[in-house]
Design an enzyme around this catalytic site. Sequence first.
Site, PDB file in Angstrom:
ATOM      1  CB  SER A 101      -0.851  -0.045   1.274  1.00  0.00           C
ATOM      2  OG  SER A 101      -1.945   0.800   1.198  1.00  0.00           O
ATOM      3  N   PRO A 102       0.405   2.358  -0.588  1.00  0.00           N
ATOM      4  CG  PRO A 102      -0.978   4.006  -1.473  1.00  0.00           C
ATOM      5  CD  PRO A 102      -0.843   2.533  -1.328  1.00  0.00           C
ATOM      6  CD  GLN A 159      -1.878   7.474  -2.734  1.00  0.00           C
ATOM      7  OE1 GLN A 159      -1.019   7.839  -1.921  1.00  0.00           O
ATOM      8  NE2 GLN A 159      -3.015   6.922  -2.359  1.00  0.00           N
ATOM      9  CE1 TYR A 189      -3.139  14.752   3.203  1.00  0.00           C
ATOM     10  CE2 TYR A 189      -3.550  12.509   2.473  1.00  0.00           C
ATOM     11  CZ  TYR A 189      -2.994  13.389   3.380  1.00  0.00           C
ATOM     12  OH  TYR A 189      -2.307  12.921   4.471  1.00  0.00           O
ATOM     13  NE  ARG A 241      -5.448   3.842  -0.526  1.00  0.00           N
ATOM     14  CZ  ARG A 241      -4.688   3.257   0.404  1.00  0.00           C
ATOM     15  NH1 ARG A 241      -4.156   3.966   1.378  1.00  0.00           N
ATOM     16  NH2 ARG A 241      -4.434   1.961   0.361  1.00  0.00           N
ATOM     17  NE  ARG A 280      -1.107   0.065  10.339  1.00  0.00           N
ATOM     18  CZ  ARG A 280      -2.175   0.122  11.122  1.00  0.00           C
ATOM     19  NH1 ARG A 280      -2.086   0.698  12.302  1.00  0.00           N
ATOM     20  NH2 ARG A 280      -3.321  -0.389  10.732  1.00  0.00           N
TER      21      ARG A 280
HETATM   22  C1  LIG Z   1       3.814   5.174   7.426  1.00  0.00           C
HETATM   23  C2  LIG Z   1       2.507   5.259   6.678  1.00  0.00           C
HETATM   24  C3  LIG Z   1       2.385   6.143   5.608  1.00  0.00           C
HETATM   25  C4  LIG Z   1       1.212   6.191   4.860  1.00  0.00           C
HETATM   26  N1  LIG Z   1       1.146   6.984   3.737  1.00  0.00           N
HETATM   27  C5  LIG Z   1       0.097   6.862   2.892  1.00  0.00           C
HETATM   28  C6  LIG Z   1       0.126   7.455   1.603  1.00  0.00           C
HETATM   29  O1  LIG Z   1       1.127   8.014   1.140  1.00  0.00           O
HETATM   30  N2  LIG Z   1      -1.005   7.358   0.843  1.00  0.00           N
HETATM   31  C7  LIG Z   1      -2.108   6.677   1.271  1.00  0.00           C
HETATM   32  O2  LIG Z   1      -3.108   6.618   0.558  1.00  0.00           O
HETATM   33  N3  LIG Z   1      -2.127   6.055   2.468  1.00  0.00           N
HETATM   34  C8  LIG Z   1      -1.050   6.113   3.259  1.00  0.00           C
HETATM   35  N4  LIG Z   1      -1.036   5.399   4.430  1.00  0.00           N
HETATM   36  C9  LIG Z   1      -2.159   4.494   4.730  1.00  0.00           C
HETATM   37  C10 LIG Z   1      -1.847   3.064   4.257  1.00  0.00           C
HETATM   38  O3  LIG Z   1      -1.669   2.999   2.850  1.00  0.00           O
HETATM   39  C11 LIG Z   1      -2.954   2.086   4.670  1.00  0.00           C
HETATM   40  O4  LIG Z   1      -4.142   2.470   4.011  1.00  0.00           O
HETATM   41  C12 LIG Z   1      -3.182   2.058   6.177  1.00  0.00           C
HETATM   42  O5  LIG Z   1      -1.959   2.046   6.874  1.00  0.00           O
HETATM   43  C13 LIG Z   1      -3.999   0.842   6.618  1.00  0.00           C
HETATM   44  O6  LIG Z   1      -3.351  -0.344   6.223  1.00  0.00           O
HETATM   45  P1  LIG Z   1      -2.484  -1.245   7.282  1.00  0.00           P
HETATM   46  O7  LIG Z   1      -3.416  -1.596   8.408  1.00  0.00           O
HETATM   47  O8  LIG Z   1      -2.071  -2.444   6.468  1.00  0.00           O
HETATM   48  O9  LIG Z   1      -1.343  -0.427   7.764  1.00  0.00           O
HETATM   49  C14 LIG Z   1       0.117   5.373   5.221  1.00  0.00           C
HETATM   50  C15 LIG Z   1       0.229   4.519   6.328  1.00  0.00           C
HETATM   51  C16 LIG Z   1       1.404   4.438   7.038  1.00  0.00           C
HETATM   52  C17 LIG Z   1       1.506   3.471   8.177  1.00  0.00           C
END
Ligand SMILES: Cc1cc2nc3c(=O)[nH]c(=O)nc-3n(C[C@H](O)[C@H](O)[C@H](O)COP(=O)(O)O)c2cc1C
Length: 390
Positions: free
Chosen positions: A22-23, A99, A186, A234, A332
């Site tokens: 994921s981004p 993204q 955003y 997204r 994560r």
């Molecule tokens: C360090 C970090 C940076 C993130 N940056 C972005 C981002 O650049 N763009 C985005 O759409 N979501 C971002 N997210 C959200 C993640 O893509 C994801 O949707 C969210 O962490 C839930 O997934 P997970 O439970 O697997 O961590 C970020 C999350 C984390 C932890």
Amino acid sequence: MVKLFESATFRGVELKNRIVVSPMGMYSAENGYVTPFHLDHYGKFAMGGAGLVFVEQTSVTRKGRITNGDPGLWEDGQIDGMHRIVQAIQSQGSRAAIQINHGGRKSGQQRAFRGNGPLTDRDIEMGEESWTPTGPSDVAFSDGFAVPTPLSKDGLAGIRDAFVAAARRALLAGFDVIELHMAHGYLLQSFLSPLANFRSDEYGGSLENRMRFPLEVTRAVRAAIPDSTPLFVRISAVDWIDGGWEIEDSVVFSRKLKELGVDLVDCSTGGNLRAGSTNANLSRGPGYQVPFADQIRREAGIATGAVGMIRTPDFAEQILRQGKADLVFLARQMLFNPFWARHAAEHFGLTGNFQDWPEQYGWWLAKWGGALRASGESLMEWQHYSDAAE
Ligand SMILES: Cc1cc2nc3c(=O)[nH]c(=O)nc-3n(C[C@H](O)[C@H](O)[C@H](O)COP(=O)(O)O)c2cc1C
């Protein structure tokens, strides 16, 4: 057959499995340029075997950066560094996605690991650049955040064109998939949500009007990229706040995205106001956003990505097998274990001899694994937890 490891094809771009990194913003670019950190960071996910590796939200304009540490694609010089990341990803058999984003009223904040709030005097003394953000209306994201300047129609056209130019640069860098960021408060999501958009022109008010600018951007980007390039979006499927954007709106919006040639809706939530903040949502239960991916997939008839607290291979497999999503996005868990996809393949007994690993690693692991197996042990007794929702 394990669904997680079935290939998936979007417009002829084949992903070797359905596992997506994921981004994730790293807030570590310099002046919008990626650094060696990014090369290491993204390369290791591809070594880890994910079918699609996302490069973090990348700004289409300098002042659209959420933080001073965001990468950009607003000038040609930024293409080269991205190209090297794409090569690192593709050289391991993964596909590379990016993204693209404009931070809107949430632009110009602190880097996440420095507080995630408005820039302080101390941040500015330390060299962070500060600017007045732009947004749909002159309403700040939260207390202490800058009041944005509402965008004029010329301003909107300029940002639409910046999305197009950034998408073109992403193609020159070699990315296989482009995603428009319309989530997390955003710019594009803030047009959608009635909690951030208070305009009285044709870009505000009714749902149709609030969708207008994000759809204009989608149409323009789709027209500018080849038919063979998949376009993902997204969204924040809900604001998690009464009176805000609801799942029914997401279904309507996703149908429109599909009509415009979007290939997959990546279903996140929240982020529009502090009360529904993304960070608060990160601690909801396993698979907390999966029902949104499921509903949009069924009711809008478009492929979806499920994201949010998907940790174990069995849970990821269950989501796909039950037809709730087409791809699973992990964030994560990938930071914790970049080799998640390889371990998942082991878990399902798909690469008994490590033949799918990079050969530089696999031949050794095969020897070691074989020796352990001969003595009744396993190389990877790694699944120490399970997801409650399974
Ligand atoms: C360090 C970090 C940076 C993130 N940056 C972005 C981002 O650049 N763009 C985005 O759409 N979501 C971002 N997210 C959200 C993640 O893509 C994801 O949707 C969210 O962490 C839930 O997934 P997970 O439970 O697997 O961590 C970020 C999350 C984390 C932890």
